[in-house]
Design a protein around this motif. Structure first.
Motif, short mmCIF file in Angstrom:
data_model
loop_
_atom_site.label_atom_id
_atom_site.label_comp_id
_atom_site.label_asym_id
_atom_site.label_seq_id
_atom_site.Cartn_x
_atom_site.Cartn_y
_atom_site.Cartn_z
N UNK A 92 -5.71 18.11 -9.18
CA UNK A 92 -5.49 17.03 -8.20
C UNK A 92 -6.81 16.48 -7.64
N UNK A 93 -7.84 16.41 -8.47
CA UNK A 93 -9.14 15.94 -7.98
C UNK A 93 -9.10 14.50 -7.47
N UNK A 94 -8.24 13.68 -8.06
CA UNK A 94 -8.14 12.28 -7.63
C UNK A 94 -6.78 11.98 -7.04
N UNK A 95 -6.22 12.95 -6.34
CA UNK A 95 -4.87 12.80 -5.79
C UNK A 95 -4.79 11.62 -4.81
N UNK A 96 -5.83 11.44 -4.00
CA UNK A 96 -5.79 10.34 -3.03
C UNK A 96 -5.70 8.99 -3.74
N UNK A 97 -6.45 8.84 -4.82
CA UNK A 97 -6.40 7.60 -5.59
C UNK A 97 -5.03 7.40 -6.21
N UNK A 98 -4.45 8.49 -6.70
CA UNK A 98 -3.13 8.38 -7.32
C UNK A 98 -2.06 8.04 -6.29
N UNK A 99 -2.19 8.57 -5.08
CA UNK A 99 -1.21 8.23 -4.04
C UNK A 99 -1.36 6.78 -3.61
N UNK A 100 -2.60 6.27 -3.65
CA UNK A 100 -2.79 4.84 -3.38
C UNK A 100 -2.12 4.01 -4.47
N UNK A 101 -2.22 4.48 -5.70
CA UNK A 101 -1.54 3.81 -6.80
C UNK A 101 -0.03 3.84 -6.60
N UNK A 102 0.47 4.93 -6.05
CA UNK A 102 1.91 5.03 -5.77
C UNK A 102 2.36 3.88 -4.87
N UNK A 103 1.54 3.55 -3.88
CA UNK A 103 1.89 2.45 -2.98
C UNK A 103 1.86 1.12 -3.71
N UNK A 104 0.86 0.95 -4.57
CA UNK A 104 0.78 -0.30 -5.34
C UNK A 104 2.00 -0.45 -6.25
N UNK A 105 2.39 0.64 -6.92
CA UNK A 105 3.55 0.60 -7.81
C UNK A 105 4.82 0.29 -7.02
N UNK A 106 4.94 0.89 -5.84
CA UNK A 106 6.12 0.63 -5.01
C UNK A 106 6.16 -0.82 -4.55
N UNK A 107 5.01 -1.38 -4.21
CA UNK A 107 4.95 -2.78 -3.81
C UNK A 107 5.39 -3.69 -4.96
N UNK A 108 4.91 -3.37 -6.17
CA UNK A 108 5.31 -4.15 -7.34
C UNK A 108 6.81 -4.00 -7.58
N UNK A 109 7.32 -2.80 -7.41
CA UNK A 109 8.74 -2.58 -7.62
C UNK A 109 9.58 -3.35 -6.62
N UNK A 110 9.10 -3.44 -5.39
CA UNK A 110 9.84 -4.19 -4.38
C UNK A 110 10.01 -5.65 -4.78
N UNK A 111 9.00 -6.19 -5.46
CA UNK A 111 9.09 -7.58 -5.90
C UNK A 111 10.12 -7.75 -7.03
N UNK A 112 10.12 -6.84 -7.98
CA UNK A 112 11.02 -7.04 -9.12
C UNK A 112 12.42 -6.48 -8.86
N UNK A 113 12.54 -5.46 -8.01
CA UNK A 113 13.86 -4.84 -7.79
C UNK A 113 14.58 -5.39 -6.56
N UNK A 114 13.88 -6.10 -5.73
CA UNK A 114 14.51 -6.89 -4.67
C UNK A 114 15.28 -6.07 -3.63
N UNK A 115 14.70 -4.98 -3.08
CA UNK A 115 15.40 -4.26 -2.01
C UNK A 115 15.60 -5.10 -0.76
N UNK A 116 14.78 -6.13 -0.59
CA UNK A 116 14.92 -7.00 0.59
C UNK A 116 16.28 -7.68 0.62
N UNK A 117 16.92 -7.79 -0.54
CA UNK A 117 18.24 -8.42 -0.62
C UNK A 117 19.24 -7.46 -1.27
N UNK A 118 19.13 -6.19 -0.90
CA UNK A 118 20.06 -5.15 -1.38
C UNK A 118 20.08 -5.07 -2.91
N UNK A 119 18.91 -5.28 -3.53
CA UNK A 119 18.72 -5.16 -4.98
C UNK A 119 19.49 -6.22 -5.78
N UNK A 120 19.83 -7.31 -5.14
CA UNK A 120 20.59 -8.36 -5.82
C UNK A 120 19.85 -8.85 -7.06
#
Length: 353
Positions: free
Chosen positions: A262-290
């Motif tokens: 886990x030498x770069x765990x902090x970087x990977x967790x930052x990537x987790x946030x980026x991936x989640x942000x991208x997922x929010x755009x394509x999966x649309x949780x703001x509108x109940x995943x419509x």
């Protein structure tokens, strides 16, 4: 039973995209682009595909549409034609009550699918014991990939005891956890860890809101005086139906992080946030995943892998602001976007368009 090379890949952990459905503007199957998508996933380095799942659109099972067997056959044919020098996991979505599920499992087996991803969404009010009996029946036909679907889009909440009993079913080889909930995710992992079959079940994340963190996390439990650890080893994800070549790189980076303490765990967790942000755009949780299916389509359309974002359900469209959100995340996280790879891929795809 799984073939040894398929089982080894499944347990080592790999990227399994949920395969979309390519349609023409008159809502007919676009077979050339459907085949092209399968080839894209193989070229991207994915370790398999899941066909006939939510991303493929459940309407393919409607009698007037009748595309379930067709899309399974197309993907299987393209995989056979590729003659890959590496294992490639074929997962078939299995839906419905027991009679339907058994029929779909037989179709999947006919086309040599390795596992059936068993949706339990048809069991809305039945006792958990009835569902366990159902899964046992399906597991007699094809190795089972369990599936915890989030309640927000048609799933239901299951008890720890359900997953404990589920884990003991012979021929359950993997479980996808897509509960989008830490407590419910923990129920599954703890249940598997306590099972005598813990080493016979691979865990895959379907938690699109926490993909990288799931893959990084060791789940440890004290059982009979010993510490038992289970991990998510890969993902079976609608999110990984887009930017797939980068998803393959991402999983490889996660594995390097784990191998190096886990030498770069902090970087990977930052990537987790980026991936989640991208997922929010394509999966649309703001509108109940419509817009979760059309969001995937929009990315593939922009890349030239699909002609349009059409779906079999005319009510499924991009939500207000979703187009702009997709544009935003593509610009914000270019290192997670595989546009250049897709462009090179399409140059060689003379039959795709």
């Amino acid at each position: 039973m799984l073939e040894s090379n398929i089982k080894e890949l499944l347990f080592d952990g790999t990227v399994i995209p949920a395969h979309p459905l390519a349609l023409t503007s008159d809502l007919q199957l676009d077979e050339q682009r459907q085949r092209g998508l399968t080839r894209y996933y193989m070229a991207s380095g994915a370790g398999g595909v899941a066909v006939g799942v939510h991303t493929t659109q459940f309407e393919i099972r409607d009698p007037q549409i009748n595309l379930f067997e067709k899309v399974l056959a197309i993907a299987a044919d393209e995989i056979d034609r590729a003659a890959l020098k590496r294992p490639f996991i074929k997962v078939a979505g299995i839906c419905g009550l027991t009679d339907q599920a058994l029929a779909e499992a037989e179709i999947a087996r006919r086309y040599k699918y390795d596992l059936g991803l068993v949706s339990m969404a048809a069991f809305t009010t039945q006792p958990e014991s009835v569902i366990i009996a159902h899964v046992r029946r399906v597991a007699e036909v094809i190795p089972v990939f369990g599936f915890y679907l989030q309640a927000a889009i048609g799933g239901r909440v299951y008890s720890y005891n359900f997953w404990r009993e589920f884990s003991e079913i012979p021929n359950v080889s993997a479980i996808k956890v897509a509960a989008f909930n830490r407590y419910q995710t923990l129920d599954v992992v703890r249940a598997v860890a306590h099972s005598d079959r813990r080493d016979e079940i691979a865990l895959y994340t379907g938690n699109d809101d926490n993909i990288v963190a799931d893959l990084l996390t060791p789940f440890r439990f004290e059982i009979a005086g010993k510490t038992v650890e289970k991990r998510f080893v890969g993902g079976l994800l609608g999110h990984w139906a887009v930017w797939t070549q980068k998803a393959v790189e991402l999983l490889a980076a996660v594995k390097r992080t784990l191998a190096t303490g886990h030498n770069d765990a902090a970087s990977m967790l930052a990537t987790n946030i980026a991936v989640t942000d991208m997922n929010a755009a394509i999966f649309d949780p703001a509108h109940a995943f419509h817009g979760c299916i059309t969001g995937v389509h929009e990315v593939l359309r922009r890349q030239g892998l699909m002609e349009g974002i059409w779906t079999l359900n005319p009510k499924e469209t991009l939500s207000p602001g979703q187009y702009e959100e997709i544009t935003r995340v593509i610009a914000a996280y270019p290192s997670l976007v595989d546009d250049a790879f897709v462009a090179r891929f399409l140059e060689n795809e003379v039959n795709l368009i």
